[in-house]
Design a protein around this motif. Sequence first.
Motif, PDB file in Angstrom:
ATOM      1  N   TYR A 369    -117.533 -15.081 -41.758  1.00  0.00           N
ATOM      2  CA  TYR A 369    -118.153 -13.762 -41.586  1.00  0.00           C
ATOM      3  C   TYR A 369    -119.594 -13.893 -41.119  1.00  0.00           C
ATOM      4  CZ  TYR A 369    -120.049  -9.201 -42.965  1.00  0.00           C
ATOM      5  OH  TYR A 369    -120.674  -7.978 -42.997  1.00  0.00           O
ATOM      6  N   ASN A 370    -119.889 -13.307 -39.934  1.00  0.00           N
ATOM      7  CA  ASN A 370    -121.211 -13.449 -39.346  1.00  0.00           C
ATOM      8  C   ASN A 370    -121.463 -12.284 -38.390  1.00  0.00           C
ATOM      9  OD1 ASN A 370    -123.537 -14.231 -37.922  1.00  0.00           O
ATOM     10  ND2 ASN A 370    -123.040 -16.413 -38.094  1.00  0.00           N
ATOM     11  N   ALA A 371    -122.036 -11.206 -38.927  1.00  0.00           N
ATOM     12  CA  ALA A 371    -122.280 -10.009 -38.120  1.00  0.00           C
ATOM     13  C   ALA A 371    -123.246 -10.286 -36.979  1.00  0.00           C
ATOM     14  CB  ALA A 371    -122.810  -8.879 -39.008  1.00  0.00           C
ATOM     15  N   ASP A 372    -124.231 -11.163 -37.202  1.00  0.00           N
ATOM     16  CA  ASP A 372    -125.192 -11.480 -36.146  1.00  0.00           C
ATOM     17  C   ASP A 372    -124.513 -12.194 -34.985  1.00  0.00           C
ATOM     18  OD1 ASP A 372    -127.284 -10.328 -37.541  1.00  0.00           O
ATOM     19  OD2 ASP A 372    -127.880 -12.215 -38.516  1.00  0.00           O
ATOM     20  N   LYS A 373    -123.628 -13.127 -35.303  1.00  0.00           N
ATOM     21  CA  LYS A 373    -122.886 -13.832 -34.254  1.00  0.00           C
ATOM     22  C   LYS A 373    -122.014 -12.844 -33.475  1.00  0.00           C
ATOM     23  CE  LYS A 373    -121.066 -17.452 -32.125  1.00  0.00           C
ATOM     24  NZ  LYS A 373    -121.835 -18.263 -31.149  1.00  0.00           N
ATOM     25  N   ALA A 374    -121.406 -11.909 -34.198  1.00  0.00           N
ATOM     26  CA  ALA A 374    -120.570 -10.900 -33.543  1.00  0.00           C
ATOM     27  C   ALA A 374    -121.399 -10.063 -32.567  1.00  0.00           C
ATOM     28  CB  ALA A 374    -119.923 -10.002 -34.600  1.00  0.00           C
ATOM     29  N   LYS A 375    -122.576  -9.622 -32.997  1.00  0.00           N
ATOM     30  CA  LYS A 375    -123.443  -8.814 -32.135  1.00  0.00           C
ATOM     31  C   LYS A 375    -123.878  -9.602 -30.896  1.00  0.00           C
ATOM     32  CE  LYS A 375    -125.326  -5.927 -35.863  1.00  0.00           C
ATOM     33  NZ  LYS A 375    -126.551  -5.577 -36.637  1.00  0.00           N
ATOM     34  N   GLU A 376    -124.139 -10.885 -31.098  1.00  0.00           N
ATOM     35  CA  GLU A 376    -124.560 -11.733 -29.985  1.00  0.00           C
ATOM     36  C   GLU A 376    -123.466 -11.832 -28.924  1.00  0.00           C
ATOM     37  OE1 GLU A 376    -125.252 -16.511 -29.398  1.00  0.00           O
ATOM     38  OE2 GLU A 376    -125.988 -15.583 -31.256  1.00  0.00           O
ATOM     39  N   LEU A 377    -122.221 -12.047 -29.356  1.00  0.00           N
ATOM     40  CA  LEU A 377    -121.104 -12.157 -28.425  1.00  0.00           C
ATOM     41  C   LEU A 377    -120.836 -10.828 -27.726  1.00  0.00           C
ATOM     42  CD1 LEU A 377    -118.676 -14.356 -30.564  1.00  0.00           C
ATOM     43  CD2 LEU A 377    -119.680 -14.990 -28.358  1.00  0.00           C
ATOM     44  N   LEU A 378    -120.932  -9.747 -28.464  1.00  0.00           N
ATOM     45  CA  LEU A 378    -120.713  -8.433 -27.862  1.00  0.00           C
ATOM     46  C   LEU A 378    -121.772  -8.132 -26.805  1.00  0.00           C
ATOM     47  CD1 LEU A 378    -119.776  -6.516 -31.122  1.00  0.00           C
ATOM     48  CD2 LEU A 378    -118.280  -6.808 -29.142  1.00  0.00           C
ATOM     49  N   LYS A 379    -123.005  -8.538 -27.070  1.00  0.00           N
ATOM     50  CA  LYS A 379    -124.080  -8.335 -26.083  1.00  0.00           C
ATOM     51  C   LYS A 379    -123.813  -9.169 -24.836  1.00  0.00           C
ATOM     52  CE  LYS A 379    -129.120  -8.365 -25.648  1.00  0.00           C
ATOM     53  NZ  LYS A 379    -130.422  -8.633 -26.344  1.00  0.00           N
ATOM     54  N   GLU A 380    -123.351 -10.417 -25.032  1.00  0.00           N
ATOM     55  CA  GLU A 380    -123.005 -11.272 -23.887  1.00  0.00           C
ATOM     56  C   GLU A 380    -121.906 -10.631 -23.037  1.00  0.00           C
ATOM     57  OE1 GLU A 380    -121.914 -15.156 -25.118  1.00  0.00           O
ATOM     58  OE2 GLU A 380    -123.826 -15.583 -26.125  1.00  0.00           O
ATOM     59  N   ALA A 381    -121.010  -9.889 -23.709  1.00  0.00           N
ATOM     60  CA  ALA A 381    -119.897  -9.245 -23.000  1.00  0.00           C
ATOM     61  C   ALA A 381    -120.301  -7.914 -22.370  1.00  0.00           C
ATOM     62  CB  ALA A 381    -118.733  -9.029 -23.962  1.00  0.00           C
ATOM     63  N   GLY A 382    -121.591  -7.561 -22.494  1.00  0.00           N
ATOM     64  CA  GLY A 382    -122.087  -6.379 -21.804  1.00  0.00           C
ATOM     65  C   GLY A 382    -122.168  -5.122 -22.645  1.00  0.00           C
ATOM     66  N   TRP A 383    -121.921  -5.239 -23.946  1.00  0.00           N
ATOM     67  CA  TRP A 383    -121.989  -4.070 -24.816  1.00  0.00           C
ATOM     68  C   TRP A 383    -123.395  -3.948 -25.399  1.00  0.00           C
ATOM     69  CZ3 TRP A 383    -118.249  -0.484 -25.037  1.00  0.00           C
ATOM     70  CH2 TRP A 383    -116.992  -0.838 -24.537  1.00  0.00           C
ATOM     71  N   ILE A 384    -123.996  -2.790 -25.167  1.00  0.00           N
ATOM     72  CA  ILE A 384    -125.378  -2.542 -25.573  1.00  0.00           C
ATOM     73  C   ILE A 384    -125.407  -1.473 -26.660  1.00  0.00           C
ATOM     74  CG2 ILE A 384    -127.685  -1.889 -24.803  1.00  0.00           C
ATOM     75  CD1 ILE A 384    -126.542  -4.478 -23.553  1.00  0.00           C
ATOM     76  N   GLU A 385    -126.208  -1.722 -27.705  1.00  0.00           N
ATOM     77  CA  GLU A 385    -126.295  -0.768 -28.815  1.00  0.00           C
ATOM     78  C   GLU A 385    -127.142   0.439 -28.429  1.00  0.00           C
ATOM     79  OE1 GLU A 385    -127.963  -0.551 -33.398  1.00  0.00           O
ATOM     80  OE2 GLU A 385    -127.415  -2.502 -32.537  1.00  0.00           O
ATOM     81  N   ASN A 386    -126.646   1.627 -28.751  1.00  0.00           N
ATOM     82  CA  ASN A 386    -127.346   2.881 -28.499  1.00  0.00           C
ATOM     83  C   ASN A 386    -127.178   3.764 -29.729  1.00  0.00           C
ATOM     84  OD1 ASN A 386    -128.580   5.167 -27.539  1.00  0.00           O
ATOM     85  ND2 ASN A 386    -127.064   5.591 -25.931  1.00  0.00           N
ATOM     86  N   ASN A 387    -128.265   3.879 -30.531  1.00  0.00           N
ATOM     87  CA  ASN A 387    -128.209   4.651 -31.772  1.00  0.00           C
ATOM     88  C   ASN A 387    -127.095   4.179 -32.706  1.00  0.00           C
ATOM     89  OD1 ASN A 387    -130.396   6.379 -31.085  1.00  0.00           O
ATOM     90  ND2 ASN A 387    -129.015   7.649 -29.844  1.00  0.00           N
ATOM     91  N   GLY A 388    -126.962   2.861 -32.802  1.00  0.00           N
ATOM     92  CA  GLY A 388    -126.008   2.279 -33.734  1.00  0.00           C
ATOM     93  C   GLY A 388    -124.591   2.165 -33.228  1.00  0.00           C
ATOM     94  N   VAL A 389    -124.353   2.614 -31.989  1.00  0.00           N
ATOM     95  CA  VAL A 389    -123.001   2.550 -31.416  1.00  0.00           C
ATOM     96  C   VAL A 389    -123.055   1.777 -30.102  1.00  0.00           C
ATOM     97  CG1 VAL A 389    -121.036   3.862 -30.535  1.00  0.00           C
ATOM     98  CG2 VAL A 389    -122.350   4.752 -32.470  1.00  0.00           C
ATOM     99  N   LEU A 390    -122.116   0.863 -29.909  1.00  0.00           N
ATOM    100  CA  LEU A 390    -122.075   0.069 -28.682  1.00  0.00           C
ATOM    101  C   LEU A 390    -121.585   0.908 -27.502  1.00  0.00           C
ATOM    102  CD1 LEU A 390    -120.533  -3.275 -30.031  1.00  0.00           C
ATOM    103  CD2 LEU A 390    -122.926  -2.828 -29.456  1.00  0.00           C
ATOM    104  N   GLU A 391    -122.204   0.671 -26.343  1.00  0.00           N
ATOM    105  CA  GLU A 391    -121.793   1.348 -25.125  1.00  0.00           C
ATOM    106  C   GLU A 391    -121.750   0.348 -23.979  1.00  0.00           C
ATOM    107  OE1 GLU A 391    -124.351   4.596 -24.250  1.00  0.00           O
ATOM    108  OE2 GLU A 391    -123.648   5.850 -25.918  1.00  0.00           O
ATOM    109  N   LYS A 392    -120.894   0.632 -23.011  1.00  0.00           N
ATOM    110  CA  LYS A 392    -120.815  -0.184 -21.797  1.00  0.00           C
ATOM    111  C   LYS A 392    -120.346   0.717 -20.661  1.00  0.00           C
ATOM    112  CE  LYS A 392    -118.681  -4.392 -19.933  1.00  0.00           C
ATOM    113  NZ  LYS A 392    -117.727  -5.509 -20.220  1.00  0.00           N
ATOM    114  N   ASP A 393    -121.118   0.736 -19.580  1.00  0.00           N
ATOM    115  CA  ASP A 393    -120.795   1.581 -18.425  1.00  0.00           C
ATOM    116  C   ASP A 393    -120.598   3.043 -18.834  1.00  0.00           C
ATOM    117  OD1 ASP A 393    -120.812  -0.722 -16.844  1.00  0.00           O
ATOM    118  OD2 ASP A 393    -118.683  -1.102 -17.188  1.00  0.00           O
ATOM    119  N   GLY A 394    -121.429   3.476 -19.784  1.00  0.00           N
ATOM    120  CA  GLY A 394    -121.378   4.864 -20.217  1.00  0.00           C
ATOM    121  C   GLY A 394    -120.249   5.198 -21.172  1.00  0.00           C
ATOM    122  N   LYS A 395    -119.486   4.191 -21.621  1.00  0.00           N
ATOM    123  CA  LYS A 395    -118.356   4.424 -22.517  1.00  0.00           C
ATOM    124  C   LYS A 395    -118.643   3.836 -23.884  1.00  0.00           C
ATOM    125  CE  LYS A 395    -113.342   3.812 -22.847  1.00  0.00           C
ATOM    126  NZ  LYS A 395    -112.132   3.251 -22.187  1.00  0.00           N
TER     127      LYS A 395
END
Length: 558
Positions: A369-395
């Motif tokens: 269990y590693n939330a920081d590692k998860a966030k890092e991988l999601l960011k690498e995949a193009g998902w950006i946090e916006n007010n606590g919710v991940l978004e990509k290409d407006g979705k």
Amino acid sequence: MFLRKNKILAGMLSMLLSILLLNGCGSTSAEIPTNSSADNQSSSGESVLRYAVESSPKGLFSPLLSNTTYDNNVNSLVYSPLILLDENNDFKSGLADKYEFSGDNLTVTFNLRKDVKWHDGEDFTADDVAFTFTSMADPKYTGSRFNEISKIVGAQDYHDGKADSISGIKVIDKYTISFTYSKVYAPALSNFSQRGIIPKHIWSKVNVADWDKQSDLLNKPVGTGPYKLIDFKPDQYVELAKNDSYFGGAPKIDKFIFKVANTETELSELAKGDLDIVELSSTKEEDLKMLKDAGIKIEEKPSANYQFMTMNGNRDFFKDKRVRQAITYAINRKGIVDSLLGEHGQVINAPISLAGWAYPKSGLNTYDYNADKAKELLKEAGWIENNGVLEKDGKKFEVDLMVPTGNKVREQSAPIIQQNLKDVGIIVNISTMDVASAMAKTKGQGDYDMGLLGFTLEVDPGDADRYWSSSIANNSQFNFSNFINAKSDEFIEKAATTIDRNERKEVYAKWGQLLNDEAPYVFLYSQNAIRAHNPKLQGYKYSAYSVFPDIQNWTISK
């Protein structure tokens, strides 16, 4: 003595999926002959054993038609296979007392026992064996066992209506039969250990297409097993009486009753002596303490089951491996086990049973269990946090999680997973439904985002091609994630066509590592198999794949 040549496949487990469809518990009280809490005897003085089941069998008392654990358990007492499994999942003599593989490992020949009678007194012969396996390939056969013999020479042609018989099945004489495969097939013996033989002199008189409609025959099955079915009351009980002519020796317990029991009261019934064996679903320490205080014996072993969360590979959310890995890191699987199972289960990291020989001992990412590692991988995949919710290409990253009802631990894990994923910016909406509805959503391309499901693994992992091979990805009922991977296909094929177990183990280790890295599922946990039983029951054994090994030697004392 049960002879084996070439050291073929002793005691394996498998990836055959029989989906972990946990049915709702029954609540109808059964009016059946009751044990005295003092002596486990019927009014006639016969010894009686009661086995609790959560749901009633359907009444498909044929090993070629049954599709639930409850019917399968009854069939395993009524019918016998060519090969039996002992409590260690090793092969032992069944209806065959010897088998031998040819030098090229393509043909297996069985020498059958000459002292076996059907429950109606007729002789058991090789014709019954040929009839059983040929019927599984009949074009009109409505059961689900064809894949077990599909690799026998001529089976596919017979199944497709292009041949009048299966050329690879040969009756050599009354007590000898051989099966020839189109290529080396390591799970062969395991399949023969899973399928009971049916009597030709009864079922050949009925059109195969109508077998599942023969309630009179199904409710009065004729087998060669240690027990004969004498009464079936749906939603109440199945009553069986010992077969004095059983080839393994007459059972020492006169009657065996499967009793549909309410899960809310079965533990107290066991403590009082109204039940003799209960498969425990509860791991609450207070329940276990209550049983132990009552003198009940409790045994616990690794099971053949595991729970997982599938991610639909056809959804854009899950096409990037980094996202699937991130989700695995984000879920506190160890926390789920600790809070819901305690010491009665463990986290798994590959789709191979912990109960057998093939689970990789090393080389797996444990995805601690590693939330920081998860966030890092999601960011690498193009998902950006916006007010606590991940978004990509407006979705937004917002998905549904379907949760089939009936398995309490699975249901309780859903909100934990929901919160874990919320912590990394993924919105999860939980959608509960019955098992049948959930299964319907997984078919074809899959009408779902994520889902909690489970597998029950059978005896040999060589049948993994039914569920993972990309060659059947679009047709397989069980490739829930629509996982397509040529390297996975290669490993599956090599393992299924390799005889030596050590070599197979190496291949499955590589396959497990590949699936562990690709993460088409979040492999969650495997709950242990726990059995509680009356202390008066002696000789009781069980394993992940053999529910009633050597049952003829069990005794239940006054």
